[in-house]
Scaffold this motif. Structure first.
Motif, PDB file in Angstrom:
ATOM      1  N   VAL A 202       0.838  -1.208   0.000  1.00  0.00           N
ATOM      2  CA  VAL A 202       0.000   0.000   0.000  1.00  0.00           C
ATOM      3  C   VAL A 202       0.870   1.253   0.000  1.00  0.00           C
ATOM      4  O   VAL A 202       0.606   2.219  -0.733  1.00  0.00           O
ATOM      5  N   ILE A 203       1.923   1.260   0.819  1.00  0.00           N
ATOM      6  CA  ILE A 203       2.824   2.417   0.886  1.00  0.00           C
ATOM      7  C   ILE A 203       3.476   2.662  -0.476  1.00  0.00           C
ATOM      8  O   ILE A 203       3.553   3.801  -0.945  1.00  0.00           O
ATOM      9  N   GLN A 205       2.365   1.781  -3.425  1.00  0.00           N
ATOM     10  CA  GLN A 205       1.356   2.259  -4.365  1.00  0.00           C
ATOM     11  C   GLN A 205       1.052   3.737  -4.142  1.00  0.00           C
ATOM     12  O   GLN A 205       0.889   4.511  -5.101  1.00  0.00           O
ATOM     13  N   LEU A 206       0.977   4.134  -2.880  1.00  0.00           N
ATOM     14  CA  LEU A 206       0.701   5.539  -2.565  1.00  0.00           C
ATOM     15  C   LEU A 206       1.845   6.437  -3.035  1.00  0.00           C
ATOM     16  O   LEU A 206       1.614   7.509  -3.605  1.00  0.00           O
ATOM     17  N   SER A 209       1.781   6.579  -6.892  1.00  0.00           N
ATOM     18  CA  SER A 209       0.639   7.365  -7.359  1.00  0.00           C
ATOM     19  C   SER A 209       0.874   8.856  -7.125  1.00  0.00           C
ATOM     20  O   SER A 209       0.580   9.685  -7.999  1.00  0.00           O
ATOM     21  N   LEU A 210       1.398   9.192  -5.955  1.00  0.00           N
ATOM     22  CA  LEU A 210       1.678  10.594  -5.640  1.00  0.00           C
ATOM     23  C   LEU A 210       2.719  11.156  -6.602  1.00  0.00           C
ATOM     24  O   LEU A 210       2.576  12.275  -7.110  1.00  0.00           O
TER      25      LEU A 210
END
Length: 221
Positions: A202-203, A205-206, A209-210
């Motif tokens: 998740v980290i 991916q974040l 994405s950012l």
């Protein structure tokens, strides 16, 4: 409820998360600064560069290649005397910052170098024709034109650095990766391992994405 399922106190999980953020944040900041300095030197002194100097280019390029070729776990042990000299200890979260910086700086240098070399040479020539000095060319033309690509390079470096923090557990640095190994793998605690892997995914991916969003906005502007 969750603590009973994972068989680890919530405070331990929170501490591991804070250690990971600490290591990534500080080492990324220092590594990005050093990496940018190295990248600019490589771009300026390369053949046909603004300050062409084959000797300096060879020295810095070779040094970057050598450091990048050393596996992180080996480097971490090899530079322990330097770590001791700089921070006063060979183990712990703070001690992990030195090998992490040494690891990420040359990696980012190559990524930043590629980003800077993507800038159209016509822009550089136009800046020189207007009488811009080398520092002005770098600050007002080269970096602004490459900023979107630089953000994506920094994003890639951040994700790679996140993986390196897991290996930093070998010197007692802690972190989410070390939590998965110590409390998950070594104790056969599969639920904890799965949760930590999900958290890391998740980290990542974040972060990606950012980075993509920021780079896209910079390109549009």
């Amino acid at each position: 409820m969750i603590e009973n399922y994972l068989k680890v106190p919530g405070s331990t999980i929170a501490l591991a998360a804070s250690q990971t953020l600490y290591m990534v944040g500080w080492s990324l900041a220092a590594g990005a600064i050093l990496g940018m300095i190295l990248a600019i030197i490589l771009v300026l002194t390369r053949p046909d560069g603004l300050l062409e100097n084959r000797i300096i280019f060879f020295i810095f390029s070779t040094t970057v290649n050598i450091v990048r070729s050393v596996p992180f776990i080996i480097m971490m042990v090899a530079i322990m005397p330097l770590t001791k000299l700089v921070v006063g200890t060979r183990v712990g979260t703070i001690a992990a910052l030195i090998p992490l910086i040494v690891h990420i700086a040359p990696y980012l240098a190559r990524l930043f170098e590629s980003s800077l070399l993507e800038v159209n040479t016509g822009i550089i020539e136009a800046a020189q024709s207007m009488g811009a000095t080398t520092p002005q060319v770098i600050w007002y033309f080269l970096i602004p034109e490459a900023k979107a690509s630089l953000i994506l390079a920094l994003t890639t470096g951040t994700i790679g650095l996140l993986g390196a923090t897991a290996m930093a557990g070998a010197i007692g640095a802690g972190g989410v990766g070390n939590l998965a190994l110590t409390y998950g793998y070594e104790r056969l605690n599969m639920p904890l391992m799965i949760v930590t892997v999900i958290i890391l995914v998740v980290i990542v991916q974040l972060i990606q994405s950012l980075g993509n969003v920021i780079a896209r906005e910079l390109r549009h502007n």
